[in-house]
Design an enzyme around this catalytic site. Sequence first.
Site, PDB file in Angstrom:
ATOM      1  N   HIS A 159     -70.111 -61.177 -70.226  1.00 14.11           N
ATOM      2  CA  HIS A 159     -71.111 -61.274 -71.295  1.00 14.11           C
ATOM      3  C   HIS A 159     -71.699 -62.679 -71.445  1.00 14.11           C
ATOM      4  O   HIS A 159     -72.667 -62.861 -72.174  1.00 14.11           O
ATOM      5  CB  HIS A 159     -70.504 -60.871 -72.645  1.00 14.11           C
ATOM      6  CG  HIS A 159     -69.993 -59.466 -72.702  1.00 14.11           C
ATOM      7  ND1 HIS A 159     -70.773 -58.373 -72.376  1.00 14.11           N
ATOM      8  CD2 HIS A 159     -68.771 -58.967 -73.033  1.00 14.11           C
ATOM      9  CE1 HIS A 159     -70.041 -57.265 -72.526  1.00 14.11           C
ATOM     10  NE2 HIS A 159     -68.837 -57.600 -72.911  1.00 14.11           N
TER      11      HIS A 159
HETATM   12 ZN   LIG Z   1     -65.094 -54.933 -72.386  1.00 13.67          ZN
END
Ligand SMILES: [Zn+2]
Length: 376
Positions: A133
């Site tokens: 992320h």
């Molecule tokens: Zn995850």
Amino acid sequence: MTQRPFLIGSEIYRTSSYGRRHPLAIPRVSAALDLIRAMGWLEEAQYVDSPRATPEQLARFHAPDYIAAVLQAEADQQVPAEKRARYNIGCNGNPVFPEIFRRPATACGGTLRAVELLRDGGTVYSPAGGTHHGQPDRASGFCYFNDPVLGILAMLDRGLTRIYYVDVDAHHGDGVQDAFADDDRVFTLSIHESGRWPYTGKAEDRAGGSALNLPVPAGFNDSEMASLFDDVVLPLAARLQPEAIVLQGGADGLADDPMSGLGLSNRALWRVVSSLMGRAPRLLVLGGGGYNPWAVARCWAGVWAVLNGIDPAAPPTPAAEAVLRGLWWNRSQGREPPERWLTTIADAPREGAVRDEVRALAAAAMGSTDVVGAES
Ligand SMILES: [Zn+2]
């Protein structure tokens, strides 16, 4: 090519913590490595201690001012409000902790070391990697830096032109998809739970043809994962003929994980790993999410066994059972762990019907004309 796999780790994952109440405040990499050793699955010559990536290395993807802010946060152990808002550190699950720079930089250093080890081919497992992320200029979803992106960039810098990134974490691999959305040398595929944070990765999101997203329903079972691999992931590998496969092997899709609604056994993730072996001259396997220490340790130890041609569905040795009995989890489920978390490595299979919506995802993916290599 007959080189045995390498395993990259570091003691920093044992001795640092995101803070008591954070979902990552559990032993993960250290637990997996302890279990691997206790099972007798590691020759010490296969183990590589992770270097720490330098700010210069991180700047291949990350903004220098953001890197400087993380370094400053480590020095000060606090972040002024303006930087908190700008860089998303010190809030939203990305806490300031004593190793806020060193720990994620070590995960990136491990992935970069893996790419060096893979220069002429082979297999490397870096379970601390997989922080998918991380954004160029801010933290996101417990990820400060994005080691998969840095590793893939290092492969591109070495001249590779066909890289296949496969992400089976319960959450969409948004940072990696976005980083290579305009790069036809990298194809990213993400299988993740539909409707879950970060809410990206819809089936129609193809990132201009360089990505494929398979958002799956809650309860996603072993049979469904196998069907998506057989019908989509592996046929795409055959079309792409990748020079390297990078697998983000997050363990938060396991039924025993508290952070997703997916229903996989660890056997499903082991099949994912074994099915990708031999599909490219280089295989880099990373970790990712995983928030139940027993589930993560057993799953990731088994991944290493699979990479070495060892059947992980073995009873734990007494030393391995001691490792499992020594784990802890600051959650109600951790107070009285079920016996199977302590006395088995393999979960019971979680097979089931392949639901129509899963079949439809595969059919739509393979029927679209912009999938890599498709005749049109
Ligand atoms: Zn995850």
